[in-house]
Scaffold this active site. Sequence first.
Site, PDB file in Angstrom:
ATOM      1  CD  GLN A 144       4.358   3.909   3.452  1.00 41.42           C
ATOM      2  OE1 GLN A 144       4.278   5.083   3.093  1.00 41.42           O
ATOM      3  NE2 GLN A 144       5.388   3.131   3.131  1.00 41.42           N
ATOM      4  CD  GLU A 145       0.912  -1.582   4.298  1.00 43.78           C
ATOM      5  OE1 GLU A 145       1.299  -2.197   3.301  1.00 43.78           O
ATOM      6  OE2 GLU A 145       1.455  -1.695   5.411  1.00 43.78           O
ATOM      7  CB  SER A 146      -2.783  -0.019  -1.284  1.00 45.79           C
ATOM      8  OG  SER A 146      -3.805   0.801  -0.697  1.00 45.79           O
ATOM      9  CE1 TYR A 176       4.030   0.319   6.153  1.00 47.80           C
ATOM     10  CE2 TYR A 176       4.188   0.472   8.543  1.00 47.80           C
ATOM     11  CZ  TYR A 176       3.495   0.109   7.410  1.00 47.80           C
ATOM     12  OH  TYR A 176       2.257  -0.477   7.539  1.00 47.80           O
TER      13      TYR A 176
END
Length: 482
Positions: free
Chosen positions: A318-320, A445
Amino acid sequence: MQRTAREARFAAIVMAATLLFCGVAALFLMYRHGSSTELERVQQRGELVVATRHAPTVYHQGAEGPDGFEVALIRAFAKHLGVKPKFVFPETLDDLLGATSSGKVNMAAAGLTATAQRRERVSFSFPYEYVTEQVVYRRGTKRPKSLDEIAEGELHVVADSSHEETLNRLKSNDRPNLTWQRYVGIGTETLLSQLDEGKLRLTVVDSNEVELSRRVYKHAATAFELGDPQPIAWAFPRRGDGTLLSAANDFLRQAQKTGHLQRLQARYFGHSGRMNFVDTRDFWRHVRDRLPDYQHLFEEAADITGIDWRLLAAIGYQESHWQADAVSPTGVRGIMMLTQGTARQVGVTDRNDPQQSIIGGAKYLKVVGRKIPTRIKEPHHLWLTLAGYNVGFGHLEDARILTERDGGNPDLWLEVKQRLPLLTKKEYYSTVKNGFARGNEPVNYVDNIRNYYDLLVWYTTTTDVATRDRLLAAEEEQKPDL
Ligand code: GLU
């Protein structure tokens, strides 16, 4: 002599009394056993025998063993009765209904549609869900708009399913030429897998199953719906005394009243809709091309922190999207997208070093987890932690206050999730301490992370190796739908 006669009389009386007592006791026991209700028998045995089937919406392997919406609902019902559930898996839907109607099992919980024909064999509980029956086609082939556009034998359907019952009804109403191929002992998931593989083009699947399955069977897409939403319910023997059925109805009504049912629905079905075809395709491509470089690091971070590596990997995705050199305009960077301050706090000297980033991110998750009261149970604790991590803990607290004001439970993620978006509205954010927040973002998120986590759990536990390999195989040219 006299004394002996008295003794004999006494002995006879004692004997008669004993016999009478034994007789009454035996009668009482016989009466008791004969008259014990279905519900009492289940409770005496301490076990509720439930017929079910393997399907992502019903019973499947989760991160910690068997899981699924029906499994969770049955566990709650069994707990309510004070017994343990025992799941059994009849081979076909017909066997499943047969085992239920004959009383071989106490009940069936299998995402069963309460159809008119089935009501002749079994009694249904209060419905706890509604689904539509969807004709699913293979992406890249012509999408039919109605049954009229389906050629003979093109439709593949599970035998004795509600889908088949619907098709039979439509055929006898006004479509005498409607035909389909029926499969005995094969579930919708297998048909979807074959459709994904290109072995068949059209099948019928319940809407909730389509929603979950299309994250794995990426060629499956809905063509049209067969009709109106249908009730899904538990099935019980018709000849029973109805005590177990009425306990189930009481339980389900209560679960609906307290919101327990809605929470379970949101937990199992609430986030899957967020992944579209492109997200799904990209995710699996990255599982193939990027995850292998980092999996051992997620596992190492899991060893250090005790957090499931698949969850850490889901956060990293999800972050990168698992890119070690990722950088955002706000200055966060690396696989776990840490800010400079966070990195310092957890001893990360180089945020672009994947090992440091992943271990640092996992440690930071433990640190921020402490901001959420420990009385809050998992998985709510974790989802609230992630939401707070994303939007800021002050804003999360505001959303929890809004939840409480609204009569909701601020310790349940699914309740707070509904109130977070209110922080974008003046009439709400002006009443709380930290003001405006983009409250939709933490919801997206967390939903995304849950999707990735679900898929990684599936990926690491599935026995359907063919589907898994297909997901990871090099992309075939994506043909536009004809
Ligand atoms: N709701 C469907 C039924 O009751 C599910 C069957 C299936 O997907 O196999 O028959």
